[in-house]
Design an enzyme around this catalytic site. Structure first.
Site, mmCIF file in Angstrom:
data_model
loop_
_atom_site.group_PDB
_atom_site.id
_atom_site.type_symbol
_atom_site.label_atom_id
_atom_site.label_comp_id
_atom_site.label_asym_id
_atom_site.label_seq_id
_atom_site.Cartn_x
_atom_site.Cartn_y
_atom_site.Cartn_z
ATOM 1 N N TRP A 101 12.709 7.775 6.431
ATOM 2 C CA TRP A 101 11.942 8.140 5.235
ATOM 3 C C TRP A 101 12.379 9.482 4.649
ATOM 4 O O TRP A 101 12.479 9.644 3.435
ATOM 5 C CB TRP A 101 10.438 8.133 5.514
ATOM 6 C CG TRP A 101 9.866 6.750 5.461
ATOM 7 C CD1 TRP A 101 9.288 6.065 6.487
ATOM 8 C CD2 TRP A 101 9.827 5.858 4.336
ATOM 9 N NE1 TRP A 101 8.898 4.814 6.075
ATOM 10 C CE2 TRP A 101 9.217 4.657 4.755
ATOM 11 C CE3 TRP A 101 10.261 5.952 3.010
ATOM 12 C CZ2 TRP A 101 9.017 3.567 3.908
ATOM 13 C CZ3 TRP A 101 10.068 4.861 2.158
ATOM 14 C CH2 TRP A 101 9.455 3.688 2.604
ATOM 15 N N ASP A 172 5.773 15.064 3.381
ATOM 16 C CA ASP A 172 5.422 13.659 3.143
ATOM 17 C C ASP A 172 4.550 13.189 4.306
ATOM 18 O O ASP A 172 5.057 12.847 5.368
ATOM 19 C CB ASP A 172 6.703 12.815 3.055
ATOM 20 C CG ASP A 172 6.399 11.321 2.964
ATOM 21 O OD1 ASP A 172 5.212 10.940 2.911
ATOM 22 O OD2 ASP A 172 7.372 10.534 2.949
ATOM 23 N N LYS A 196 -1.420 3.611 4.341
ATOM 24 C CA LYS A 196 -1.405 3.673 5.801
ATOM 25 C C LYS A 196 -2.752 4.157 6.338
ATOM 26 O O LYS A 196 -3.359 3.483 7.144
ATOM 27 C CB LYS A 196 -0.282 4.582 6.300
ATOM 28 C CG LYS A 196 1.089 3.902 6.323
ATOM 29 C CD LYS A 196 1.907 4.097 5.082
ATOM 30 C CE LYS A 196 3.194 3.303 5.117
ATOM 31 N NZ LYS A 196 4.281 3.948 4.380
HETATM 32 C C1 LIG Z 1 5.318 4.155 3.583
HETATM 33 C C2 LIG Z 1 5.968 5.441 3.402
HETATM 34 C C3 LIG Z 1 6.514 5.840 2.177
HETATM 35 C C4 LIG Z 1 6.615 4.930 0.974
HETATM 36 O O1 LIG Z 1 5.440 4.631 0.394
HETATM 37 P P1 LIG Z 1 5.418 3.661 -0.898
HETATM 38 O O2 LIG Z 1 3.999 3.766 -1.313
HETATM 39 O O3 LIG Z 1 5.841 2.303 -0.443
HETATM 40 O O4 LIG Z 1 6.342 4.208 -1.897
HETATM 41 C C5 LIG Z 1 7.062 7.098 2.072
HETATM 42 N N1 LIG Z 1 7.071 7.933 3.128
HETATM 43 C C6 LIG Z 1 6.578 7.571 4.332
HETATM 44 C C7 LIG Z 1 6.619 8.535 5.461
HETATM 45 C C8 LIG Z 1 6.006 6.321 4.509
HETATM 46 O O5 LIG Z 1 5.508 5.972 5.696
#
Ligand SMILES: *Cc1c(COP(=O)(O)O)cnc(C)c1O
Length: 360
Positions: A101, A172, A196
């Site tokens: 990621w 993030d 999540k």
């Molecule tokens: C799931 C995830 C993303 C992407 O999220 P989207 O909403 O699908 O764009 C980005 N960073 C991390 C760490 C993630 O787990």
């Protein structure tokens, strides 16, 4: 039979939250219509939105030095928004690479700003590791430092926060927000896709230090502009109203559970049960160093990978859903966010034990 959903995202939501949303679905706040059918600029929604922000501020202890934004576009929307808003002409953005990621975030940022990537993975003999934060070779000058505290795919989590004398720290937190105590003041921008630990996909939560709203950045769409969204109460255009509402229901649930400290205890306990079992077994392995194992995403591999398909078929029959590892890393992965009860972990371990016995 109970069903436990280990999907990495969109992930399971607490059953109590889903029931509340179901009860209110056709008649929200006695209005005789759904929350999806009312104006975001009318009083009932505005009140909910304010309360929702206040709740998140309490849960995470967010001071007035930060703006809290409810934006479109999920995590990846922020992969673009961060460089567009924080770009400086005279300093590159630094992207710490700890996995799939953070690598993706850097690739997106390169479209909008100069990027310096720093790989801090410290893998040895097929074992995934990360250099301690104090050893990261950060340059003196940077427009910001971006990193990913929890690598959802690799199952790698960083518990220490990097520091820099001048550059803002951007994190993030898509897959670990609200899962354990953090000090928001150690960060300058925190963002998370909602699917999540918070609610439906599409929504992104952004917590940004107000001083950064003054940066000019690069030309960008209004819906990705932090200053515009802050000024407009995240209502520059129609926000994802249902996702915002559902986030509020989740935040209420979190408060009832005892907030983030209670979640931290719950999550550490769950992860320990699963990792302890994997470590004690000679049938399964986890390849991540013990000091950076994720509390949220537990990848594991069968020693005999020819049994993978059978493991997935039988686990699904047993009501244990979505255990297949990400296609980039293979194996299995159990995502065990806030909503996953201990009973789900116990059911998984019982299944893994039985499967190992029957196939050894
Ligand atoms: C799931 C995830 C993303 C992407 O999220 P989207 O909403 O699908 O764009 C980005 N960073 C991390 C760490 C993630 O787990």
């Amino acid at each position: 039979m109970s069903v436990y959903n280990f999907c990495a995202g969109p992930a399971m939501l607490p059953p109590a939250v889903m029931e509340k949303a179901q009860q209110e679905f056709l008649d929200w706040q006695g209005l005789g219509v759904s929350v999806m059918e009312v104006s975001h600029r009318a009083e009932p929604f505005l009140t909910m939105a304010q309360e929702c922000e206040a709740r998140l501020r309490r849960l995470m202890n967010i001071s007035d030095e930060f703006a809290v934004l409810f934006m479109h576009g999920g995590g990846r929307g922020q992969f673009a928004a961060v460089p567009m808003n924080l770009h400086l002409d005279d300093a590159p953005a630094v992207y710490i690479n700890t996995g799939i990621w953070s690598d993706g975030a850097a690739k997106e940022a390169k479209k909008y700003t100069d990027v310096v990537e720093i790989n801090v993975r410290d893998d040895k003999d097929g074992q995934f590791g990360v250099l301690p934060v104090s050893q990261w070779p950060l340059p003196e000058k940077a427009s910001y430092i971006h990193y990913c505290p929890n690598e959802t795919i690799d199952g790698v989590e960083l518990f220490d926060v990097p520091t820099h004398p001048t550059a803002p720290i951007v994190a993030d937190m898509s897959s670990m927000i609200l899962s354990r105590d953090i000090d928001v003041n150690q960060f300058d921008v925190i963002y998370a896709g909602a699917q999540k630990n918070i609610g439906p996909s599409g929504l992104a939560i952004v917590i940004v230090r107000k001083t950064l709203l003054e940066r000019e950045g690069v030309p960008r769409p209004g819906i990705l502009d932090y200053a515009i969204e802050a000024e407009q109460g995240s209502m520059y255009n129609t926000p994802p109203t249902f996702a915002w509402y559902l986030a509020d229901v989740v935040f209420k649930w979190l408060e009832e559970q005892g907030g983030v400290p209670a979640m931290q205890r719950h999550n550490k306990n769950k992860a320990a049960i699963l990792y302890d079992y994997i470590d004690a077994s000679d049938f399964y392995i986890n390849k991540v160093d013990k000091d950076c194992r994720s509390l949220m995403n537990v990848p594991f591999w069968l020693n005999d990978e020819s049994l993978n398909e059978r493991f997935l078929a039988l686990s699904q029959q047993a009501g244990l859903l979505a255990l297949e590892g990400h296609r980039f890393v293979g194996g299995m992965r159990a995502s065990i966010y806030n909503a996953m009860p201990v009973a789900g972990i116990e059911a998984l371990v019982t299944f893994m034990e039985q499967f190992a016995q029957e196939h050894s």
